[in-house]
Design an enzyme around this catalytic site. Sequence first.
Site, PDB file in Angstrom:
ATOM      1  N   LYS A  84      30.943  59.335  32.207  1.00 54.63           N
ATOM      2  CA  LYS A  84      31.173  58.364  32.226  1.00 54.63           C
ATOM      3  C   LYS A  84      29.664  58.176  31.794  1.00 54.63           C
ATOM      4  O   LYS A  84      29.086  58.699  31.322  1.00 54.63           O
ATOM      5  CB  LYS A  84      30.686  57.105  33.600  1.00 54.63           C
ATOM      6  N   GLY A 184      45.455  38.860  46.695  1.00 55.90           N
ATOM      7  CA  GLY A 184      44.963  38.731  44.777  1.00 55.90           C
ATOM      8  C   GLY A 184      46.323  39.532  44.047  1.00 55.90           C
ATOM      9  O   GLY A 184      47.064  40.090  44.184  1.00 55.90           O
ATOM     10  N   GLY A 186      47.321  39.408  40.190  1.00 52.40           N
ATOM     11  CA  GLY A 186      46.379  40.030  39.086  1.00 52.40           C
ATOM     12  C   GLY A 186      47.720  40.599  38.395  1.00 52.40           C
ATOM     13  O   GLY A 186      48.447  41.144  38.461  1.00 52.40           O
ATOM     14  N   VAL A 188      47.500  43.748  38.921  1.00 45.99           N
ATOM     15  CA  VAL A 188      48.430  45.090  40.007  1.00 45.99           C
ATOM     16  C   VAL A 188      49.175  44.089  40.861  1.00 45.99           C
ATOM     17  O   VAL A 188      50.201  44.372  41.220  1.00 45.99           O
ATOM     18  CB  VAL A 188      47.530  45.908  40.637  1.00 45.99           C
TER      19      VAL A 188
END
Length: 368
Positions: A84, A184, A186, A188
């Site tokens: 990362k 949700g 959104g 996905v």
Amino acid sequence: MLMELSIFSYMEKYDYENVFLCQDKSVGLKAVIAIHDTTLGPATGGCRMWTYASEEDAIEDALRLARGMTYKYAAAGVNLGGGKVVILGDPKTQKSEALFRSLGRFIHRLGGLYITGEDVGTTLRDMEYMRMETPYVVTLPESWGGAGPISPATALGVTQGMRAALEEVYGTDSLEGRTVAVQGLGSVGWEVVSLLTQAGARVLAGDIDSEKVEKAAAAFGVETVADPNRMHALDVDVYCPCALGGIINDQTIGELRCKVIAGSANNQLYEEKHGDLLHERNIAYAPDYIINAGGTIFDTDRLLPGGMNSERAMENVRRIKETMKSIFQISKHEGIPTYQAADRFAQRRIESVGRAKGLSKSANVRMG
Ligand code: NAD
């Protein structure tokens, strides 16, 4: 700083390979690249830009996120390690082409040890700037050779993981007639609703954005819920969180009435103890980093021989069901919660592939 150990002690405890600090005052760049484990392949993970309270917080975040990526790739069957990069700065005011190109040059100097991508605070445009300096960038627009939108793959992975959990609880993986609360709508959640309705599930859909709810009702004929914040408490077979993290917490856990939790949201357990409580209550929890790996599997397919192949990528996404079944098996046989079983599954793959490659952990460490 949350980390109670010194940086080296922390690295030793959790088996990190490297941490690189990058600074370029000419463009205002301060960044931390953390490499956790490269047994399976080059350390890969997104580039986060954030206003950290301290430099130590930034290092800790990079380390923690890099380790998460090791497990995510290992469990998903992807041959990449965990890494990362975090940039210290405000993504709203401190971004520039030069900043990302400078970071791209740092990443290039690592010679493929670390591959970067998009994350919180960065965009595909930022990835393009880094790609101008290095090929070691994975999330890119299609016009730059990237995989394109990944949410449909994430959604497919969610329904595959959900099927494995249903099989565990009901003895059949069929979605026909099952009640699923999708929280949700959104990128996905919308695709999940589409797949679930196609498979004959009864879907209850909710979002804090009422426009999305109305659209979903019109597009899929789903039922809508009055309070999107209380969907965890609905009397359904499956609770499918596709919005925020931390939704399994001290407040919500006692109110759950579902048999299965299977959704895309990251970091669903507020704390590990909530995973233990789900286990005690016999609620089949599909660990988030396993069930939401579809997008990652799809996105990194372009690193495989021959470059991006959507068919191969989606086939690998479908395998999330088998992975999830293995995790439920480990959980049952070893009497541990599924979030721990997922870590064991990932660790075992790293260890066995490491043995096959003749790598011991110490032999695997590379010099930066
Ligand atoms: P998104 O931002 O497109 O959608 C999130 C939706 O949740 C929005 O419509 C928002 O209005 C809604 N929402 C926010 N708070 C809510 C609440 N309290 N109740 C109901 N709805 C609420 O995000 P996304 O890309 O669809 O991702 C959803 C989750 O899945 C996130 O946690 C994300 O980290 C995770 N995830 C996404 C992907 C991917 O491929 N996009 C991959 C892995 C994990």
